[in-house]
Design an enzyme around this catalytic site. Structure first.
Site, PDB file in Angstrom:
ATOM      1  N   THR A 136      12.106  -2.281  -3.437  1.00 56.94           N
ATOM      2  CA  THR A 136      11.896  -2.689  -2.051  1.00 56.94           C
ATOM      3  C   THR A 136      10.424  -2.969  -1.751  1.00 56.94           C
ATOM      4  O   THR A 136       9.539  -2.418  -2.414  1.00 56.94           O
ATOM      5  CB  THR A 136      12.400  -1.555  -1.121  1.00 56.94           C
ATOM      6  N   ASP A 137      10.187  -3.770  -0.716  1.00 59.74           N
ATOM      7  CA  ASP A 137       8.803  -4.001  -0.271  1.00 59.74           C
ATOM      8  C   ASP A 137       8.231  -2.768   0.442  1.00 59.74           C
ATOM      9  O   ASP A 137       7.027  -2.686   0.663  1.00 59.74           O
ATOM     10  CB  ASP A 137       8.717  -5.227   0.655  1.00 59.74           C
ATOM     11  N   GLU A 138       9.103  -1.794   0.771  1.00 60.66           N
ATOM     12  CA  GLU A 138       8.624  -0.639   1.549  1.00 60.66           C
ATOM     13  C   GLU A 138       7.659   0.233   0.749  1.00 60.66           C
ATOM     14  O   GLU A 138       6.925   1.037   1.324  1.00 60.66           O
ATOM     15  CB  GLU A 138       9.805   0.183   2.073  1.00 60.66           C
ATOM     16  N   TYR A 162      12.158   7.835   1.737  1.00 59.22           N
ATOM     17  CA  TYR A 162      12.853   6.757   1.003  1.00 59.22           C
ATOM     18  C   TYR A 162      11.862   5.936   0.187  1.00 59.22           C
ATOM     19  O   TYR A 162      12.029   5.775  -1.030  1.00 59.22           O
ATOM     20  CB  TYR A 162      13.610   5.856   1.988  1.00 59.22           C
ATOM     21  N   LYS A 166      11.417   5.464  -3.903  1.00 61.45           N
ATOM     22  CA  LYS A 166      11.528   4.174  -4.588  1.00 61.45           C
ATOM     23  C   LYS A 166      10.219   3.871  -5.332  1.00 61.45           C
ATOM     24  O   LYS A 166      10.243   3.338  -6.443  1.00 61.45           O
ATOM     25  CB  LYS A 166      11.840   3.053  -3.590  1.00 61.45           C
ATOM     26  N   LYS A 201      22.314   0.177   9.378  1.00 58.99           N
ATOM     27  CA  LYS A 201      21.067  -0.583   9.342  1.00 58.99           C
ATOM     28  C   LYS A 201      21.000  -1.505  10.557  1.00 58.99           C
ATOM     29  O   LYS A 201      22.025  -1.813  11.164  1.00 58.99           O
ATOM     30  CB  LYS A 201      20.977  -1.400   8.044  1.00 58.99           C
ATOM     31  N   LEU A 202      19.787  -1.968  10.871  1.00 59.98           N
ATOM     32  CA  LEU A 202      19.563  -2.640  12.156  1.00 59.98           C
ATOM     33  C   LEU A 202      20.584  -3.749  12.471  1.00 59.98           C
ATOM     34  O   LEU A 202      21.251  -3.691  13.511  1.00 59.98           O
ATOM     35  CB  LEU A 202      18.140  -3.221  12.204  1.00 59.98           C
ATOM     36  N   ASP A 292      10.981   6.441  18.973  1.00 57.06           N
ATOM     37  CA  ASP A 292      10.649   5.755  17.720  1.00 57.06           C
ATOM     38  C   ASP A 292      10.957   6.628  16.502  1.00 57.06           C
ATOM     39  O   ASP A 292      11.049   7.861  16.608  1.00 57.06           O
ATOM     40  CB  ASP A 292       9.157   5.371  17.727  1.00 57.06           C
ATOM     41  N   ARG A 293      11.065   5.984  15.349  1.00 57.57           N
ATOM     42  CA  ARG A 293      11.244   6.673  14.060  1.00 57.57           C
ATOM     43  C   ARG A 293       9.908   7.316  13.662  1.00 57.57           C
ATOM     44  O   ARG A 293       8.866   6.643  13.754  1.00 57.57           O
ATOM     45  CB  ARG A 293      11.638   5.605  13.039  1.00 57.57           C
TER      46      ARG A 293
HETATM   47  P1  NAD Z   1      23.505   0.826  -0.245  1.00 54.58           P
HETATM   48  O1  NAD Z   1      23.091   2.137   0.331  1.00 54.58           O
HETATM   49  O2  NAD Z   1      24.341  -0.103   0.569  1.00 54.58           O
HETATM   50  O3  NAD Z   1      24.294   1.051  -1.610  1.00 54.58           O
HETATM   51  C1  NAD Z   1      23.888   1.981  -2.567  1.00 54.58           C
HETATM   52  C2  NAD Z   1      25.030   2.157  -3.563  1.00 54.58           C
HETATM   53  O4  NAD Z   1      24.596   3.101  -4.554  1.00 54.58           O
HETATM   54  C3  NAD Z   1      26.308   2.730  -2.933  1.00 54.58           C
HETATM   55  O5  NAD Z   1      27.427   2.007  -3.396  1.00 54.58           O
HETATM   56  C4  NAD Z   1      26.332   4.167  -3.415  1.00 54.58           C
HETATM   57  O6  NAD Z   1      27.653   4.686  -3.548  1.00 54.58           O
HETATM   58  C5  NAD Z   1      25.632   4.047  -4.753  1.00 54.58           C
HETATM   59  N1  NAD Z   1      25.016   5.313  -5.179  1.00 54.58           N
HETATM   60  C6  NAD Z   1      24.237   6.154  -4.431  1.00 54.58           C
HETATM   61  N2  NAD Z   1      23.891   7.221  -5.157  1.00 54.58           N
HETATM   62  C7  NAD Z   1      24.424   7.062  -6.398  1.00 54.58           C
HETATM   63  C8  NAD Z   1      24.394   7.808  -7.594  1.00 54.58           C
HETATM   64  N3  NAD Z   1      23.734   8.978  -7.669  1.00 54.58           N
HETATM   65  N4  NAD Z   1      25.046   7.339  -8.685  1.00 54.58           N
HETATM   66  C9  NAD Z   1      25.736   6.157  -8.623  1.00 54.58           C
HETATM   67  N5  NAD Z   1      25.800   5.411  -7.507  1.00 54.58           N
HETATM   68  C10 NAD Z   1      25.159   5.852  -6.412  1.00 54.58           C
HETATM   69  O7  NAD Z   1      22.151   0.134  -0.690  1.00 54.58           O
HETATM   70  P2  NAD Z   1      21.755  -1.408  -0.713  1.00 54.58           P
HETATM   71  O8  NAD Z   1      21.245  -1.788   0.613  1.00 54.58           O
HETATM   72  O9  NAD Z   1      22.849  -2.188  -1.325  1.00 54.58           O
HETATM   73  O10 NAD Z   1      20.512  -1.361  -1.704  1.00 54.58           O
HETATM   74  C11 NAD Z   1      20.689  -1.529  -3.109  1.00 54.58           C
HETATM   75  C12 NAD Z   1      19.331  -1.427  -3.780  1.00 54.58           C
HETATM   76  O11 NAD Z   1      18.467  -2.418  -3.268  1.00 54.58           O
HETATM   77  C13 NAD Z   1      18.628  -0.095  -3.549  1.00 54.58           C
HETATM   78  O12 NAD Z   1      18.004   0.289  -4.747  1.00 54.58           O
HETATM   79  C14 NAD Z   1      17.616  -0.398  -2.464  1.00 54.58           C
HETATM   80  O13 NAD Z   1      16.495   0.446  -2.574  1.00 54.58           O
HETATM   81  C15 NAD Z   1      17.266  -1.839  -2.779  1.00 54.58           C
HETATM   82  N6  NAD Z   1      16.828  -2.667  -1.645  1.00 54.58           N
HETATM   83  C16 NAD Z   1      17.570  -2.709  -0.502  1.00 54.58           C
HETATM   84  C17 NAD Z   1      17.153  -3.526   0.539  1.00 54.58           C
HETATM   85  C18 NAD Z   1      17.960  -3.661   1.805  1.00 54.58           C
HETATM   86  O14 NAD Z   1      17.513  -4.325   2.738  1.00 54.58           O
HETATM   87  N7  NAD Z   1      19.154  -3.096   1.891  1.00 54.58           N
HETATM   88  C19 NAD Z   1      15.977  -4.289   0.413  1.00 54.58           C
HETATM   89  C20 NAD Z   1      15.248  -4.208  -0.772  1.00 54.58           C
HETATM   90  C21 NAD Z   1      15.686  -3.386  -1.809  1.00 54.58           C
HETATM   91  P1  TYD Z   2      16.577  -0.620   8.911  1.00 54.74           P
HETATM   92  O1  TYD Z   2      17.684  -1.616   8.971  1.00 54.74           O
HETATM   93  O2  TYD Z   2      16.907   0.835   8.918  1.00 54.74           O
HETATM   94  O3  TYD Z   2      15.712  -1.009   7.624  1.00 54.74           O
HETATM   95  P2  TYD Z   2      14.249  -0.444   7.155  1.00 54.74           P
HETATM   96  O4  TYD Z   2      13.862   0.712   7.961  1.00 54.74           O
HETATM   97  O5  TYD Z   2      14.550  -0.103   5.740  1.00 54.74           O
HETATM   98  O6  TYD Z   2      13.322  -1.618   7.330  1.00 54.74           O
HETATM   99  O7  TYD Z   2      15.600  -0.900  10.103  1.00 54.74           O
HETATM  100  C1  TYD Z   2      14.990  -2.159  10.293  1.00 54.74           C
HETATM  101  C2  TYD Z   2      14.074  -2.045  11.470  1.00 54.74           C
HETATM  102  O8  TYD Z   2      14.863  -1.807  12.648  1.00 54.74           O
HETATM  103  C3  TYD Z   2      13.122  -0.872  11.364  1.00 54.74           C
HETATM  104  O9  TYD Z   2      11.862  -1.254  11.909  1.00 54.74           O
HETATM  105  C4  TYD Z   2      13.772   0.210  12.224  1.00 54.74           C
HETATM  106  C5  TYD Z   2      14.486  -0.586  13.292  1.00 54.74           C
HETATM  107  N1  TYD Z   2      15.731   0.029  13.828  1.00 54.74           N
HETATM  108  C6  TYD Z   2      15.907   0.140  15.213  1.00 54.74           C
HETATM  109  O10 TYD Z   2      15.039  -0.249  16.010  1.00 54.74           O
HETATM  110  N2  TYD Z   2      17.051   0.726  15.675  1.00 54.74           N
HETATM  111  C7  TYD Z   2      18.021   1.195  14.845  1.00 54.74           C
HETATM  112  O11 TYD Z   2      19.049   1.746  15.334  1.00 54.74           O
HETATM  113  C8  TYD Z   2      17.845   1.047  13.425  1.00 54.74           C
HETATM  114  C9  TYD Z   2      18.888   1.533  12.458  1.00 54.74           C
HETATM  115  C10 TYD Z   2      16.680   0.447  12.967  1.00 54.74           C
END
Ligand code: NAD
Ligand code: TYD
Length: 356
Positions: A136-138, A162, A166, A201-202, A292-293
């Protein structure tokens, strides 16, 4: 040819598996999909693959070394694409332990298993093997409003449990390449959105809350900025890096689409006003600013020029096309939404929002 995907029942992983098996270039391959099916994993995302012999689902944990050794020996995958993670920042604030276990210990376990397997391969299989780490970019931390976007050499400054977990996993992957020569690539992507996105997620949260007439909880002033990428574009970028990325390199993936959260929420409300008008009034009436978070990163932005220059990848969707598709998908998949909003989902909503 076989791919081992971890976390392929989650949001991005399931999109990746579905895309992989649908694309004529890779449709002949088998996918072994290892997922622990935590709250975020859902086999319904993969219902289209039921009975498909190319998809081999394994319910298991990436921390289980014996299981991974067995899968590698049995299936001899040409690559591991590692998505499995705990992925939600707010959950990491409430309970960081699971993040350390899966994101750090789990990645370590996979790396060790991959190293053991790869070092025993014959030269031709060894040469093509890849460990693709999805990150992730985070990990780069927060940007000032006028600072240049994150490049691959930006210092790591993670601010949440988180992103710290990562970042740790990224460092392990790097070290396994430098120390042991494991053929790795890492991608650091911005915020994804699209089908099968769990409504914690948002973007999916705002869509499902609006449709239910519930408040739309915007953290703080809502001026926090994220870069948003349609999930299908993330999947195509991973495919490009897996196929042509240079070993040991990292590639930033982004949508050239920085937006403040509050603007995203207004866009969703406007689309819903158009596609599913609410007789009670415009959806934006539901926007509610909440506490806020803690440690909330103010801005992320991705400089995605390296992947474009080296691999010719650019996102295919604009935000306008991607968000419209996404809202339409949620409108068409009310049954999926209903199912994932089960008891544990309600517990999470109560824990995260009750005191805000
Ligand atoms: P998600 O939370 O939707 O899915 C995670 C999956 O991993 C789930 O199916 C869960 O059951 C599985 N999992 C969790 N713990 C496990 C374990 N111990 N063993 C086996 N499986 C396990 O996540 P996502 O949004 O699909 O993200 C996938 C990857 O991409 C992550 O590594 C995340 O850090 C990265 N990523 C996500 C975003 C985003 O915006 N969602 C952006 C950049 C990178
Ligand atoms: P999120 O989808 O949790 O992704 P990340 O924190 O990994 O970027 O949140 C995206 C943005 O939206 C983040 O700045 C937090 C904000 N947010 C809200 O304002 N309200 C909400 O209920 C949630 C879940 C997120």
């Amino acid at each position: 040819m076989t791919l081992l995907v971890t976390g392929g029942a989650g949001f991005i992983g399931s999109n990746f598996v579905l895309d992989w098996l649908a694309d004529p270039a890779t449709a002949g391959e088998t996918v072994v999909n290892l997922d622990a099916l935590t709250y975020a994993g859902n086999l319904r995302n993969l219902a289209a693959l039921q009975g498909d012999p190319r998809h081999h689902f394994v319910h298991g944990d990436i921390c289980d070394r014996a299981l991974i050794d067995r899968l590698l020996a049995e299936h001899r995958p040409r690559a591991i694409v590692h998505f499995a993670a705990e992925s939600h920042v707010d959950r990491s604030i409430h309970g960081p332990g699971a993040f350390m276990r899966t994101n750090i210990d789990g990645t370590f376990t996979l790396l060790e298993a991959a190293r053991g397997h790869w070092s025993g391969l014959p030269a031709d299989e060894k040469a093509v093997f890849r460990f693709h780490h999805v990150s992730t970019d985070e990990v780069y931390g927060s940007l000032a409003p006028d600072a240049p976007a994150f490049t691959e050499t930006h210092p790591y400054e993670p601010n949440s449990p988180y992103s710290a977990s990562k970042a740790a996993s990224d460092h392990l992957v790097r070290a396994w390449h430098h120390t042991y020569g494991l053929p790795v690539v890492t991608t650091n992507c911005s915020n994804n959105y699209g089908p099968w996105h769990f409504p914690e997620k948002l973007i999916p949260l705002m869509i499902v809350n609006a449709l239910a007439g519930k408040p739309l909880p915007v953290y703080g002033d809502g001026r926090q900025i994220r870069d948003w990428l349609y999930v299908g574009d993330h999947c195509s970028a991973i495919r490009a890096v897996l196929a042509r990325g240079r070993l040991g390199e990292t590639y930033n993936i982004g949508g050239w689409n920085e937006q403040a959260n509050i603007d995203i929420v207004h866009t969703i409300c406007a689309l819903l006003d158009e596609l599913r008008p609410d007789p009670a009034g415009r959806y934006a009436r539901l926007i509610t600013h909440v506490t806020d978070r803690p440690g909330h990163d103010r801005r992320y932005a991705i400089d995605a020029r390296k992947i474009e220059r080296e691999l010719g990848w650019r996102p295919a969707e604009t935000f306008a096309t991607g968000i419209r598709k996404t809202v339409q998908w949620y409108l068409a998949h009310g049954d999926w939404v209903q199912e994932v909003q089960s008891g544990t989902y309600r517990d999470w909503v109560a824990a995260n929002y009750a005191q805000r």
